[in-house]
Design a protein around this motif. Sequence first.
Motif, PDB file in Angstrom:
ATOM      1  N   THR A  67      -6.272  42.446 -31.409  1.00  0.00           N
ATOM      2  CA  THR A  67      -6.985  42.803 -30.177  1.00  0.00           C
ATOM      3  C   THR A  67      -8.260  43.602 -30.453  1.00  0.00           C
ATOM      4  O   THR A  67      -8.789  44.248 -29.550  1.00  0.00           O
ATOM      5  N   ARG A  68      -8.777  43.525 -31.682  1.00  0.00           N
ATOM      6  CA  ARG A  68      -9.924  44.362 -32.035  1.00  0.00           C
ATOM      7  C   ARG A  68     -11.178  44.021 -31.238  1.00  0.00           C
ATOM      8  O   ARG A  68     -12.074  44.865 -31.106  1.00  0.00           O
ATOM      9  N   HIS A  69     -11.283  42.809 -30.695  1.00  0.00           N
ATOM     10  CA  HIS A  69     -12.484  42.425 -29.954  1.00  0.00           C
ATOM     11  C   HIS A  69     -12.397  42.791 -28.467  1.00  0.00           C
ATOM     12  O   HIS A  69     -13.379  42.635 -27.740  1.00  0.00           O
ATOM     13  N   VAL A  70     -11.258  43.253 -28.018  1.00  0.00           N
ATOM     14  CA  VAL A  70     -11.063  43.552 -26.596  1.00  0.00           C
ATOM     15  C   VAL A  70     -11.563  44.964 -26.291  1.00  0.00           C
ATOM     16  O   VAL A  70     -11.294  45.901 -27.046  1.00  0.00           O
ATOM     17  N   ALA A  71     -12.293  45.119 -25.186  1.00  0.00           N
ATOM     18  CA  ALA A  71     -12.769  46.443 -24.778  1.00  0.00           C
ATOM     19  C   ALA A  71     -11.584  47.388 -24.600  1.00  0.00           C
ATOM     20  O   ALA A  71     -10.521  46.996 -24.119  1.00  0.00           O
ATOM     21  N   ARG A  72     -11.775  48.643 -24.990  1.00  0.00           N
ATOM     22  CA  ARG A  72     -10.665  49.595 -25.067  1.00  0.00           C
ATOM     23  C   ARG A  72     -10.029  49.912 -23.717  1.00  0.00           C
ATOM     24  O   ARG A  72      -8.803  49.927 -23.585  1.00  0.00           O
ATOM     25  N   LYS A  73     -10.839  50.186 -22.707  1.00  0.00           N
ATOM     26  CA  LYS A  73     -10.247  50.565 -21.422  1.00  0.00           C
ATOM     27  C   LYS A  73      -9.455  49.416 -20.801  1.00  0.00           C
ATOM     28  O   LYS A  73      -8.301  49.628 -20.391  1.00  0.00           O
ATOM     29  N   PRO A  74     -10.005  48.192 -20.706  1.00  0.00           N
ATOM     30  CA  PRO A  74      -9.181  47.092 -20.186  1.00  0.00           C
ATOM     31  C   PRO A  74      -7.913  46.871 -20.991  1.00  0.00           C
ATOM     32  O   PRO A  74      -6.851  46.569 -20.428  1.00  0.00           O
ATOM     33  N   LEU A  75      -8.002  47.031 -22.322  1.00  0.00           N
ATOM     34  CA  LEU A  75      -6.815  46.833 -23.160  1.00  0.00           C
ATOM     35  C   LEU A  75      -5.745  47.870 -22.838  1.00  0.00           C
ATOM     36  O   LEU A  75      -4.554  47.549 -22.738  1.00  0.00           O
ATOM     37  N   LEU A  76      -6.165  49.118 -22.671  1.00  0.00           N
ATOM     38  CA  LEU A  76      -5.215  50.175 -22.314  1.00  0.00           C
ATOM     39  C   LEU A  76      -4.564  49.877 -20.969  1.00  0.00           C
ATOM     40  O   LEU A  76      -3.342  50.038 -20.798  1.00  0.00           O
TER      41      LEU A  76
END
Length: 381
Positions: A67-76
């Motif tokens: 998931t390294r390419h996913v923006a942090r806030k949406p991922l959280l």
Amino acid sequence: MSPKPAWVGLTVLSIAVFGAITIEVAPIGLLPDIMTAFSVDKATAGLLVSMYAGLVAVSSVPLTRLTRHVARKPLLLVTLGIFSASNLWASVAGSFEVLVAARTLGGLAHALFFAVVIGYAARIAPEGQTGRAIALVATGTSIGIVLGLPAGTALGELIGWRFTFASLGILVGLCGVMAMTLLPPVSHDAEAGKQFVPGGGRLITIAGLAGLCFLGYYTLYTYVSPMLLDAGLPKAWLSAALVAFGIAGFIGIRVVAPHLDNRPFAFMVIVPATLVALQASIAIAYPALWPLLIVVFLWTGAFGPVNSTYQNVLVRVGKDNPEMAGAWINAMCNLGIGAGGALGGMIVMGASYAGAGLIGAGIIAIALAIAVFGRRALTVS
């Protein structure tokens, strides 16, 4: 980022961590009702706990890399949404197999959630206060441990295990709403996320030291309840004692937190050294009840800052990819918890609680020795 929004965001992360830890530990108190509901034995019902920890251990690193390419806030937010959905699904499970599937989903979310949270805390921390920021987030763990198990047990007795799972789903859903509203977004370098081990061997060593501390501690702590009962503690007092130990851990974090940024390496010596001394003292105090209670209170207090101590150093070593640094410590610590419980069980059955305490103290002493003799290689600013 200005300090005020940063501390608001860190508080939100701490609350979310509290929700996640509660989800992990609360079902322990629900196992008797689940056993009755699905006509399964104790060992089978225990899969809801042991399988969860195992999933976290093996999936933290690969999920974080994927998931390294996913923006942090949406991922959280996605991980919190999965947490919520898995518990709501568990609340309507028609069979034990479906309940296991729901917990599996939650375990995968947990594996990614804590890696993202550690990296998030490091990214939004005010300059020069990374250790203090991580310690604030870690208080959610202590409060979850203090309240999660007794709260889950009490809810189960009051409203039943199904409504308890539903309540946990709603709790984490509310955490997601808070995060969506109050948590500042952060940027991250997806290319840096390609690093499987940011910081190289030094990061693995430090994560391994954290895992050794968890392994040594849980060799005895897994069996702290039966140990206290065998020493003469009335069963009616056990819940109060466990809450007191959780509070001790919270106090330990608050005592150490203000100093982590100034002396990041020093606490990799101070914390395990204190644990070794106190865990060995437990072996001496047992089975005298009151001395035992006092030493165990101090021991659990000393363990409180373990996570913060090693996470603080890890995110500095793996500063280009703090999420992966968080994934490694998440994996190592969960391995330590699981292996510690298994090792302690064998020692308790074959020897005694004192033996488990001494062997566990010896394991933590290995982490201490590596830190002392490897000081030059492990020290970070």
